[in-house]
Design an enzyme around this catalytic site. Sequence first.
Site, PDB file in Angstrom:
ATOM      1  N   LYS A   1       0.855  -1.193   0.000  1.00  9.52           N
ATOM      2  CA  LYS A   1       0.000   0.000   0.000  1.00  9.52           C
ATOM      3  C   LYS A   1       0.892   1.244   0.000  1.00  9.52           C
ATOM      4  O   LYS A   1       1.813   1.368   0.819  1.00  9.52           O
ATOM      5  CB  LYS A   1      -0.873  -0.024   1.251  1.00  9.52           C
ATOM      6  CG  LYS A   1      -2.252   0.562   1.069  1.00  9.52           C
ATOM      7  CD  LYS A   1      -3.087   0.223   2.300  1.00  9.52           C
ATOM      8  CE  LYS A   1      -4.321   1.072   2.388  1.00  9.52           C
ATOM      9  NZ  LYS A   1      -4.964   0.912   3.699  1.00  9.52           N
TER      10      LYS A   1
HETATM   11  O1  G3P Z   1      -7.832   1.957   5.864  1.00 13.66           O
HETATM   12  C1  G3P Z   1      -8.215   3.103   5.232  1.00 13.66           C
HETATM   13  C2  G3P Z   1      -9.590   3.585   5.574  1.00 13.66           C
HETATM   14  O2  G3P Z   1     -10.533   2.606   5.264  1.00 13.66           O
HETATM   15  C3  G3P Z   1      -9.742   4.128   6.958  1.00 13.66           C
HETATM   16  O3  G3P Z   1     -11.058   4.437   7.215  1.00 13.66           O
HETATM   17  O4  G3P Z   1     -12.775   5.005   8.854  1.00 13.66           O
HETATM   18  O5  G3P Z   1     -10.364   5.633   9.334  1.00 13.66           O
HETATM   19  O6  G3P Z   1     -11.688   6.841   7.609  1.00 13.66           O
HETATM   20  P1  G3P Z   1     -11.494   5.535   8.314  1.00 13.66           P
END
Ligand code: G3P
Length: 219
Positions: free
Chosen positions: A83
């Site tokens: 990633k």
């Molecule tokens: O892993 C990346 C993303 O899905 C994180 O999500 O909920 O922290 O905005 P969030």
Amino acid sequence: MKFFLDTANLQDIRTGVEMGIVDGVTTNPTYIAREGRPMEEQIRAICDLVDGDISAEVVATIAPEMISEGRALARIHPNVVVKIPLIREGIKAVKALSSEGIRVNVTLCFTPTQALLAAKAGAYIISPFVGRLEDIGSNGMDVVRDIVKLYNLHGYPTKVLAASMRGPMHIFDAAMAGAHIATMPLKVLDMLFNHPLTDKGLAMFLADYQKAFQEATVG
Ligand code: G3P
């Protein structure tokens, strides 16, 4: 559409895997830090639990360092997808790693034009963050929709992974938008099951069945 779990927590991953519908896992440095184990160890443990794409993120921000870190992550297990954040140095690293046959998930994508950069560099996956766009008052799902449309229009093979999913409607909308993958915390995967009529209906079926058998036994 594939379902990935967005976590580095082994217990959550075990619980999700038991459901039989988890196709992969996405992690990020925040999730790895939360578990308190070095990246390599944690990613290896996740690979032992899930037979599918496992995204592991680099923490370097300069292309040559991102490339060597990416190579090291890719060596952990054949299912590892490296990633890389969508920054200028990151796109250089995406191009280099993709040219070596290493699969790259480009993360922190917030616009369709950023997604074009990732596709042009040979990304295997692009990850637009829906919830975080909504947090600042933008329409995150429109971004997913536009990326799917752009990639189809121009024939890019890069897969669209809807990330930052906060609830069942995000999953539905991502599926309707044509996203290839949605990544979600276990909590969101679990929410997909919920409907009061399912619970009420099951309670009625079981009560009727039990009553009939009890009556048959008594009679
Ligand atoms: O892993 C990346 C993303 O899905 C994180 O999500 O909920 O922290 O905005 P969030």
